[in-house]
Design a protein around this motif. Structure first.
Motif, short mmCIF file in Angstrom:
data_model
loop_
_atom_site.label_atom_id
_atom_site.label_comp_id
_atom_site.label_asym_id
_atom_site.label_seq_id
_atom_site.Cartn_x
_atom_site.Cartn_y
_atom_site.Cartn_z
N TYR A 138 -5.78 2.99 -0.90
CA TYR A 138 -4.60 2.09 -1.14
C TYR A 138 -3.46 2.30 0.05
O TYR A 138 -3.39 3.29 0.67
CB TYR A 138 -3.94 2.00 -2.54
CG TYR A 138 -3.00 3.14 -2.64
CD1 TYR A 138 -1.86 3.34 -2.28
CD2 TYR A 138 -3.76 4.18 -3.47
CE1 TYR A 138 -1.21 4.50 -2.63
CE2 TYR A 138 -3.23 5.37 -3.90
CZ TYR A 138 -1.81 5.55 -3.38
OH TYR A 138 -1.02 6.69 -3.60
N ALA A 155 -5.95 -2.56 -2.45
CA ALA A 155 -6.82 -1.40 -2.16
C ALA A 155 -8.13 -1.77 -2.09
O ALA A 155 -8.80 -2.76 -2.69
CB ALA A 155 -6.51 -0.35 -3.36
N TRP A 208 -9.85 4.89 -5.06
CA TRP A 208 -9.15 3.90 -4.45
C TRP A 208 -8.79 4.54 -3.16
O TRP A 208 -8.20 5.41 -3.16
CB TRP A 208 -7.81 3.57 -5.36
CG TRP A 208 -8.23 2.69 -6.57
CD1 TRP A 208 -9.16 3.10 -7.60
CD2 TRP A 208 -7.48 1.77 -7.32
NE1 TRP A 208 -9.26 2.52 -8.66
CE2 TRP A 208 -8.00 1.40 -8.44
CE3 TRP A 208 -6.31 1.12 -7.05
CZ2 TRP A 208 -7.68 0.57 -9.33
CZ3 TRP A 208 -5.99 0.16 -7.79
CH2 TRP A 208 -6.55 -0.04 -8.82
N LEU A 252 -0.41 -1.99 -5.00
CA LEU A 252 -1.70 -1.36 -4.90
C LEU A 252 -2.74 -2.12 -4.34
O LEU A 252 -3.75 -2.52 -4.95
CB LEU A 252 -2.15 -0.70 -5.99
CG LEU A 252 -1.57 0.74 -6.48
CD1 LEU A 252 -2.06 1.28 -7.61
CD2 LEU A 252 -1.79 1.56 -5.40
#
Length: 219
Positions: free
Chosen positions: A35, A17, A33, A15
């Protein structure tokens, strides 16, 4: 606990992000987020995903609830879609803590001959964690996890690829000790029990012992 819950297999693995957060007060948060990547840093899927996270404290901060909603395409083919909703609650009272979690998701993949999609996999998972901190520097914990997946042939994410449905369970017991300020030592014993097919009794049991440490620095 040092051992990871099987519920985290339902999350994107990798991740990096861009994260936008709003903290209305201490203990509460809303964040979004954007990502890239589910499995590895060199994920061949170039479609970004989104994650919405909400957390809030109740009853003089003894109760905390939270939820996460993700939406992304995590297959190597285009026009796929994966959605996941995860909800959890935690109660802390004196030296005891109880945390329960429920997660569910589905995965859509495009048909080979066109842009229409079909359900490749759907799953639900639950987790219960108990912790007893009988000393400021030492605590014991136990966590049980349960995950069930229903999948199309060859499209399973969690159970064996050839299965159309099955259970995965795990039980973790462990302790945490802080011998010094800024140092925590962990010892977990993890028991995995995977049922490959819902129609059979075939199982794959595994017992793992984990040792770990975390170090942090305070200003």
């Amino acid at each position: 606990l040092w051992g990871r819950s099987i519920l985290f297999w339902a999350y994107p693995f990798y991740l990096p992000a861009a994260r936008f957060s709003w903290v209305p007060r201490e203990g509460s948060e809303i964040s979004l987020w954007l990502y890239q990547g589910w499995a590895t840093v060199n994920d061949v899927n170039t479609t970004p995903g989104g994650l919405l996270y909400v957390q809030h404290q109740l009853l003089s901060r003894h109760v905390t609830v939270g939820a996460t909603l993700t939406a992304s395409n995590e297959r190597v083919v285009r026009w796929g879609f994966r959605g996941l909703l995860d909800v959890w609650g935690r109660i802390e009272w004196r030296r005891f803590m109880v945390q329960a979690e429920v997660s569910g998701g589905f995965d859509l993949v495009p048909e080979a001959a066109g842009s229409s999609t079909r359900l490749a996999s759907a799953w639900t998972a639950e987790s219960l964690l108990l912790r007893w901190k009988f000393h400021p520097r030492f605590s014991l914990a136990i966590r049980g996890d349960l995950l069930y997946e229903q999948a199309s042939p060859g499209q399973a994410i969690f159970v064996s690829a050839g299965s159309q449905g099955g259970w995965i369970t795990s039980l973790v017991t462990g302790c945490r000790w802080e011998p010094l300020d800024g140092l925590a030592l962990y010892w977990d014993v993890l028991r995995w029990d995977r049922v490959h097919d819902r129609e059979s009794s075939l199982k794959s049991d595994r017992l793992t012992s984990l040792l770990g440490a975390t170090i942090w620095f305070n200003d």
